[in-house]
Design an enzyme around this catalytic site. Sequence first.
Site, mmCIF file in Angstrom:
data_model
loop_
_atom_site.group_PDB
_atom_site.id
_atom_site.type_symbol
_atom_site.label_atom_id
_atom_site.label_comp_id
_atom_site.label_asym_id
_atom_site.label_seq_id
_atom_site.Cartn_x
_atom_site.Cartn_y
_atom_site.Cartn_z
ATOM 1 N N GLY A 93 -35.030 56.626 53.143
ATOM 2 C CA GLY A 93 -33.839 55.860 52.746
ATOM 3 C C GLY A 93 -33.161 56.506 51.557
ATOM 4 N N ARG A 96 -31.448 58.012 46.049
ATOM 5 C CA ARG A 96 -30.608 58.407 44.902
ATOM 6 C C ARG A 96 -29.158 58.514 45.337
ATOM 7 N NH1 ARG A 96 -31.165 64.889 44.342
ATOM 8 N NH2 ARG A 96 -31.886 65.274 46.443
ATOM 9 N N GLY A 129 -33.722 58.408 40.950
ATOM 10 C CA GLY A 129 -32.404 58.162 41.528
ATOM 11 C C GLY A 129 -31.318 59.081 40.991
ATOM 12 N N ASP A 255 -34.816 63.644 58.563
ATOM 13 C CA ASP A 255 -33.936 62.808 57.733
ATOM 14 C C ASP A 255 -32.764 63.615 57.196
ATOM 15 O OD1 ASP A 255 -36.303 63.925 56.342
ATOM 16 O OD2 ASP A 255 -35.250 63.284 54.537
HETATM 17 P P1 AMP Z 1 -34.082 65.034 50.173
HETATM 18 O O1 AMP Z 1 -35.128 66.014 49.776
HETATM 19 O O2 AMP Z 1 -32.886 65.045 49.282
HETATM 20 O O3 AMP Z 1 -33.729 65.092 51.602
HETATM 21 O O4 AMP Z 1 -34.747 63.602 49.914
HETATM 22 C C1 AMP Z 1 -35.840 63.120 50.616
HETATM 23 C C2 AMP Z 1 -36.070 61.682 50.226
HETATM 24 O O5 AMP Z 1 -36.414 61.581 48.845
HETATM 25 C C3 AMP Z 1 -34.871 60.764 50.409
HETATM 26 O O6 AMP Z 1 -35.339 59.497 50.791
HETATM 27 C C4 AMP Z 1 -34.262 60.736 49.047
HETATM 28 O O7 AMP Z 1 -33.493 59.590 48.817
HETATM 29 C C5 AMP Z 1 -35.496 60.733 48.166
HETATM 30 N N1 AMP Z 1 -35.219 61.291 46.832
HETATM 31 C C6 AMP Z 1 -34.952 62.568 46.548
HETATM 32 N N2 AMP Z 1 -34.741 62.719 45.215
HETATM 33 C C7 AMP Z 1 -34.875 61.505 44.657
HETATM 34 C C8 AMP Z 1 -34.769 61.011 43.328
HETATM 35 N N3 AMP Z 1 -34.504 61.793 42.289
HETATM 36 N N4 AMP Z 1 -34.959 59.694 43.150
HETATM 37 C C9 AMP Z 1 -35.241 58.878 44.172
HETATM 38 N N5 AMP Z 1 -35.353 59.280 45.438
HETATM 39 C C10 AMP Z 1 -35.173 60.588 45.702
HETATM 40 MG MG MG Z 2 -32.211 64.243 52.515
#
Ligand code: AMP
Ligand code: MG
Length: 497
Positions: A93, A96, A129, A255
């Site tokens: 989900g 951030r 976030g 995702d």
């Molecule tokens: P991503 O690597 O950007 O595809 O993120 C994978 C998952 O980790 C997703 O659910 C993002 O919302 C969550 N996520 C990544 N960075 C953060 C962060 N700094 N704080 C909270 N959730 C994060």
């Molecule tokens: Mg992502």
Amino acid sequence: MNTQTPATSPQFDTTFASLPERFYSYAQPISVANATPITHNQELAQELGIDLQWLTSDEALQVLAGNQTAMGSAPMAQAYAGHQFGTFNPTLGDGRAHLLGEIVTPNGERFDLQLKGSGPTPYSRRGDGRSPLGPVLREYLLSEAMSALNVPTTRSLAAVATGETVMRQSPAPGAVLTRIAPSHIRVGSFEFFSRQGDDAGVKTLADYCLKRHFPTLIASPNPYLALLNEVIERQAKLIAQWQGFGFIHGVMNTDNVLICGATVDYGPCAFMDDYDGDKVFSSIDRQGRYRYNQQPGIGQWNMTRLAEALLPLLDSDSDKAIALAQEALSSYVTHYGAAYQRVMSNKLGMSKPQPDDQKLTQQLFTIMTEHKLDFTLCFRYLVDQAAIDESHQSIEDAFSAPDELLVWQKKWQLRLDKDPQTKAQRYEQMKLANPVFIARNHQVELAIRAAEDQGDYQPFYNLLEVLKVPYNYHSALKKFALTPMAQEVVTHTFCGT
Ligand code: AMP
Ligand code: MG
């Protein structure tokens, strides 16, 4: 008398909010200490029908930093799951990111307007976030570069500095990106419901996607199969385009795969410099799962996860559903093959494919590998060979061809002599398939370092301008075209999460 008309804020029309509550959580962005504008994208604003006067206003700055709620917006974080490096994670989900809402452009197209780095949401788990400035600038540059290359992609409308410090390996300044996407619905959005046995949720989401992205498919005999086929075709074509530009996404988790077929999540991605089919940049991809040559196959793996989630909708008889899904998935190979062949024909100036083309292309890649030739410059050098008039700007000594390439060129020339199109047509075809400027890691890194370490955004602005016009070389811009020197090479890229 004030003759200025007041700035109009965007009108939100958020259809996603009409979906059941388990699809998202309402969540407010968290205010930041000191919002300062970094950049905004005027051309994109115009396409979207967003008032420029608003975009440059203090109100917009506060909205895009998450300090103020835009009129008519009810910010939300979307729920999704996903396979990360092959392992299923049921609860991801937007951890951030906040969807401020959907906007409809003057020509009737609908886009999500999302803030990224705007504070924790119910899906943040242990994350803060937030996003450091570096990854925000990186995504801005890379997504706009991809758009200029005509590759389907999310785009960047604005970047705002937060005036706060984000703790990562070392403290970094924070920033918020405003991201625009046809929608942020992912393969992982379907998996979220499917893996909970929530078939009704899968159906609701599929119906929503059909209506929003593929309305013409609703009348098909089996609209859900048509949906699957369409997503598969788009994904195959997208990855063929990535291959043609030497782009390595780096984190092709389910995702990070959008149903609409746009590239999303510019984290540890990179355009490669010297050609190597096994190239990996991502610091977290230790096994090389998402290396360059693996991308087409991973695309099909990801589509298989989507097909699994859609199975109950394909046919009430599960054997029939599986057979339909398998047929759809095998079409991925056909679509990819055809799209990749088109990409390579364009790069090499061929208008009518011939049986030996693949062999010729393979020989070129072998030479590129052996001599560690710069992917982008090697193809651009071939454009120079096909140039027909004085107005063409050759890259000259930015690339030097080894003897083996000169020998290969003779074979290539013989092949082109048999091709029916005119030289002028060939030149145009090749020019548009072979950019001279890509978002090179070392240039992106220089721009980020100047911004993060010295608060100097000029290198970022300069690079952005160059990347917006990737095909037109001029010697004044030579440094942006060059392959990195040994000491400049960036070997690893990071997600910055
Ligand atoms: P991503 O690597 O950007 O595809 O993120 C994978 C998952 O980790 C997703 O659910 C993002 O919302 C969550 N996520 C990544 N960075 C953060 C962060 N700094 N704080 C909270 N959730 C994060
Ligand atoms: Mg992502």
